[in-house]
Write a protein that holds these residues in place. Structure first.
Motif, PDB file in Angstrom:
ATOM      1  N   TYR A 189       0.829  -1.199   0.000  1.00  0.00           N
ATOM      2  CA  TYR A 189       0.000   0.000   0.000  1.00  0.00           C
ATOM      3  C   TYR A 189       0.868   1.255   0.000  1.00  0.00           C
ATOM      4  CZ  TYR A 189      -3.818  -3.091   1.365  1.00  0.00           C
ATOM      5  OH  TYR A 189      -4.754  -4.094   1.402  1.00  0.00           O
ATOM      6  N   SER A 190       0.319   2.315  -0.586  1.00  0.00           N
ATOM      7  CA  SER A 190       0.974   3.620  -0.487  1.00  0.00           C
ATOM      8  C   SER A 190       0.402   4.433   0.664  1.00  0.00           C
ATOM      9  CB  SER A 190       0.801   4.402  -1.800  1.00  0.00           C
ATOM     10  OG  SER A 190      -0.573   4.633  -2.063  1.00  0.00           O
ATOM     11  N   GLY A 191      -0.787   4.054   1.135  1.00  0.00           N
ATOM     12  CA  GLY A 191      -1.409   4.727   2.263  1.00  0.00           C
ATOM     13  C   GLY A 191      -2.192   3.735   3.089  1.00  0.00           C
ATOM     14  N   TYR A 192      -2.247   3.961   4.408  1.00  0.00           N
ATOM     15  CA  TYR A 192      -2.915   3.007   5.285  1.00  0.00           C
ATOM     16  C   TYR A 192      -3.394   3.734   6.536  1.00  0.00           C
ATOM     17  CZ  TYR A 192      -3.724  -1.890   6.634  1.00  0.00           C
ATOM     18  OH  TYR A 192      -4.296  -3.086   6.941  1.00  0.00           O
TER      19      TYR A 192
ATOM     20  N   ASN B 129       1.392   7.331   5.168  1.00  0.00           N
ATOM     21  CA  ASN B 129       1.840   7.162   3.784  1.00  0.00           C
ATOM     22  C   ASN B 129       3.278   6.684   3.792  1.00  0.00           C
ATOM     23  OD1 ASN B 129      -0.528   8.047   2.446  1.00  0.00           O
ATOM     24  ND2 ASN B 129       0.056  10.175   2.739  1.00  0.00           N
ATOM     25  N   THR B 130       3.709   6.122   2.683  1.00  0.00           N
ATOM     26  CA  THR B 130       5.121   5.770   2.550  1.00  0.00           C
ATOM     27  C   THR B 130       5.920   7.041   2.261  1.00  0.00           C
ATOM     28  OG1 THR B 130       4.888   5.372   0.180  1.00  0.00           O
ATOM     29  CG2 THR B 130       4.538   3.491   1.647  1.00  0.00           C
TER      30      THR B 130
ATOM     31  N   SER C 252       4.567  10.047   6.796  1.00  0.00           N
ATOM     32  CA  SER C 252       5.404   8.843   6.834  1.00  0.00           C
ATOM     33  C   SER C 252       6.248   8.737   8.103  1.00  0.00           C
ATOM     34  CB  SER C 252       6.320   8.798   5.609  1.00  0.00           C
ATOM     35  OG  SER C 252       7.165   9.943   5.575  1.00  0.00           O
ATOM     36  N   GLY C 253       6.230   9.751   8.956  1.00  0.00           N
ATOM     37  CA  GLY C 253       7.030   9.701  10.180  1.00  0.00           C
ATOM     38  C   GLY C 253       6.379   8.834  11.242  1.00  0.00           C
ATOM     39  N   VAL C 254       7.174   7.958  11.888  1.00  0.00           N
ATOM     40  CA  VAL C 254       6.649   7.066  12.919  1.00  0.00           C
ATOM     41  C   VAL C 254       7.588   7.008  14.122  1.00  0.00           C
ATOM     42  CG1 VAL C 254       5.253   5.572  11.445  1.00  0.00           C
ATOM     43  CG2 VAL C 254       7.681   5.098  11.706  1.00  0.00           C
TER      44      VAL C 254
ATOM     45  N   ILE D 172       4.572  -0.364   3.122  1.00  0.00           N
ATOM     46  CA  ILE D 172       3.426  -0.814   3.910  1.00  0.00           C
ATOM     47  C   ILE D 172       2.953  -2.117   3.294  1.00  0.00           C
ATOM     48  CG2 ILE D 172       1.085  -0.288   4.684  1.00  0.00           C
ATOM     49  CD1 ILE D 172       1.771   2.692   4.374  1.00  0.00           C
ATOM     50  N   TRP D 173       3.022  -3.187   4.062  1.00  0.00           N
ATOM     51  CA  TRP D 173       2.665  -4.516   3.562  1.00  0.00           C
ATOM     52  C   TRP D 173       1.532  -5.114   4.379  1.00  0.00           C
ATOM     53  CZ3 TRP D 173       7.970  -7.546   3.081  1.00  0.00           C
ATOM     54  CH2 TRP D 173       8.735  -6.960   2.065  1.00  0.00           C
ATOM     55  N   GLU D 174       0.800  -6.009   3.722  1.00  0.00           N
ATOM     56  CA  GLU D 174      -0.102  -6.914   4.419  1.00  0.00           C
ATOM     57  C   GLU D 174       0.404  -8.324   4.164  1.00  0.00           C
ATOM     58  OE1 GLU D 174      -4.214  -6.506   3.397  1.00  0.00           O
ATOM     59  OE2 GLU D 174      -4.636  -5.152   5.048  1.00  0.00           O
ATOM     60  N   LEU D 175       0.855  -8.996   5.220  1.00  0.00           N
ATOM     61  CA  LEU D 175       1.316 -10.377   5.103  1.00  0.00           C
ATOM     62  C   LEU D 175       0.102 -11.301   5.124  1.00  0.00           C
ATOM     63  CD1 LEU D 175       4.322 -10.256   7.600  1.00  0.00           C
ATOM     64  CD2 LEU D 175       4.352  -9.859   5.137  1.00  0.00           C
TER      65      LEU D 175
END
Length: 488
Positions: A299-302, A310-311, A323-325, A356-359
């Motif tokens: 994903y580019s956004g979540y 966002n990435t 994108s800051g975490v 951003i991934w979904e496994l």
């Protein structure tokens, strides 16, 4: 409208007549069709391509066969078409507010809606009254006004409350209010169960293959941070200490060996236990040991937990920064490179989201963020005013990139005017958003689920549908309206 079908069979609303459509409801909720059943029912549908062209022998509810059924896995999906929560929310709110405030062009109440009720033989007191000239009088209805963090454990309660709420609205609101968007709220809690808790929004996804090394790193992080796996982690550490008693005295070596061998050991361990007829392995443990699929959703956004992320690549093309975490995590600390007895301590880590991934673990999905973390040794400091500053160019361990999406907290980085190398860290509170646009603070917003008021158990024959404290509404007859009905 048929919302009573979704109530338990013993619910007293089933027997009530006048408060609803004039008939008791004896029909059960429709069966949830599997993808295979839908595909089978589509086998006789004639598909005619071309805009505006319809097959002559189309029968039943299906008009065409979706092209997505050409995908081999499509019929096996629990959710084949995601309901758009934002879209449903917008339309339901427009119908509700428009009807309550009688907004022209937005209200679902009007002359045609009242004529529908006349045809159904219900709510006689709301019947339109034709007067001399071209004016029709509409009595003021009782519903006319004169002047979001889902707890997964409460999804069933929300499901029950949505259905009861719709039935309560059905007792007073005109049938025209209950269009397909209002009805879709019945299915939202069930779709949340299928799609996973806490996810609020997502955008710009695509399926991508991943390199096995990076996927293994993400999988290892999932295993190390899932509570049900904890007993196996302890067992494996004991196994390594027994197998390598001398080397295992070095905590750094022990953790490295654990990281190298745990995933494969865990998989073989569960496979061995599953081979026993009377095993007690849960489905979650089974599929975690089976490892995720090589293809991940990217994903580019979540959106999750009240934040929208966002990435960094997406942020580089936009004026906004999401994108800051920041994450608080336990890590191994050593006083020197030769320290053989390091200690564990919690620390704050700062970074930016790279991916951003979904496994996909066959039966469930886990969202993770792959981040570029700032090295806490020389890359993070606190100035004399108490502000935390980070040097985003000082990268931390590249082999420790992943966190759960649910663990992240959003931060913003602002360039330090005194030194361009450093960025000031600004924290934020969870927000409501619409695909990235912050709407309101929800930190103190109470849960929707507070319990519905008790309702009457008998069919009330004397419901006051008309307000006596307001003047009625006069509408002009529209002789050109194609929806005009003849009053009886």
């Amino acid at each position: 409208m048929g919302h009573r079908r979704f109530l338990p069979q013993a619910h007293h609303f089933h027997k009530q007549k006048k408060a609803f459509n004039g008939e008791a409801e004896h029909v059960s909720a429709p069966k949830l069709l599997s993808g295979a059943e839908v595909l089978d029912s589509l086998s006789s549908v004639e598909v005619v391509l071309g805009k505006g062209r319809q097959p002559s022998n189309t029968k039943g509810v299906w008009k065409k066969r979706s092209i997505f059924f050409d995908l081999l896995y499509w019929k096996d999906l629990l959710v084949r078409h995601n309901l758009d929560v934002m879209h449903i929310e917008k339309n339901v709110c427009e119908s509700l507010i428009g009807t309550l405030l009688n907004i022209p062009g937005k209200t679902k109440d009007g002359e045609n809606a009242r004529l529908d009720m006349v045809a159904m033989g219900i709510r006689e007191s709301l019947k339109p009254v034709s007067e001399e000239g071209k004016m029709t009088f509409l009595p003021v209805a009782c519903y006319t006004l004169s002047s979001k963090i889902i707890d997964p454990s409460k999804l069933q309660q929300l499901q029950d409350e949505v259905v009861v709420t719709l039935c309560l609205l059905e007792k007073y609101f005109p049938p025209a209010f209950f269009d397909v968007m209002v009805h879709l709220t019945v299915h939202l809690p069930k779709e949340i169960k299928f799609c996973g808790p806490r996810i609020e929004s997502r955008s710009g996804f695509k399926v991508i293959p991943t390199d096995y090394k990076t996927l293994c790193e993400a999988h290892y992080y999932v295993l190390q941070n899932t509570t049900v796996v904890d007993p196996y982690i302890c067992e494996h550490l004991s196994f390594v200490r027994t197998l390598y008693p001398t080397k295992a005295k070095n905590e750094k070596w022990l953790q490295a060996e654990h990281k190298r061998s745990f995933s494969s050991w865990f998989k073989k361990k569960i496979e061995t236990e599953l081979a026993r007829p009377e095993n007690k392995i849960s489905q979650q443990i089974r599929w975690l040991a089976h490892e995720p699929k090589r293809e991940v959703l990217r994903y580019s956004g979540y959106g999750i937990g009240g934040y929208y992320y966002n990435t960094s690549d997406h942020d580089s093309r936009n004026t906004t920064q999401n994108s800051g975490v920041m994450v608080e995590a336990e890590s191994l600390h050593m006083s020197t490179a030769k320290d053989k007895n390091p200690i564990y301590a919690n620390m704050l880590y700062y970074g930016v989201i790279e991916d951003i991934w979904e496994l996909h673990y066959t039966q469930f999905k886990i969202p993770v963020f792959r981040c570029k973390w700032v090295d806490n040794k020389g890359g993070v400091k606190v100035d004399e005013n108490g502000f935390t500053l980070v040097d985003l160019n000082k990268e931390g361990d590249p082999n420790d990139q992943f966190i759960f999406a649910s663990q992240a907290k959003q931060v913003f980085y602002v360039n330090d005017p005194n030194d361009g190398r450093w960025s000031i860290v600004l924290t934020t509170k969870p927000k409501l958003y619409d695909r990235g646009d912050v709407c309101d603070n929800i930190e103190e917003t109470p849960s929707f689920s507070r319990g519905l008021p008790e309702s009457d158990d008998i069919d009330n024959e004397d419901v006051a549908y008309v307000r006596e404290d307001c003047e009625g509404i006069y509408v002009e007859e529209d002789t050109t309206s194609r929806k005009k009905r003849k009053m009886t």
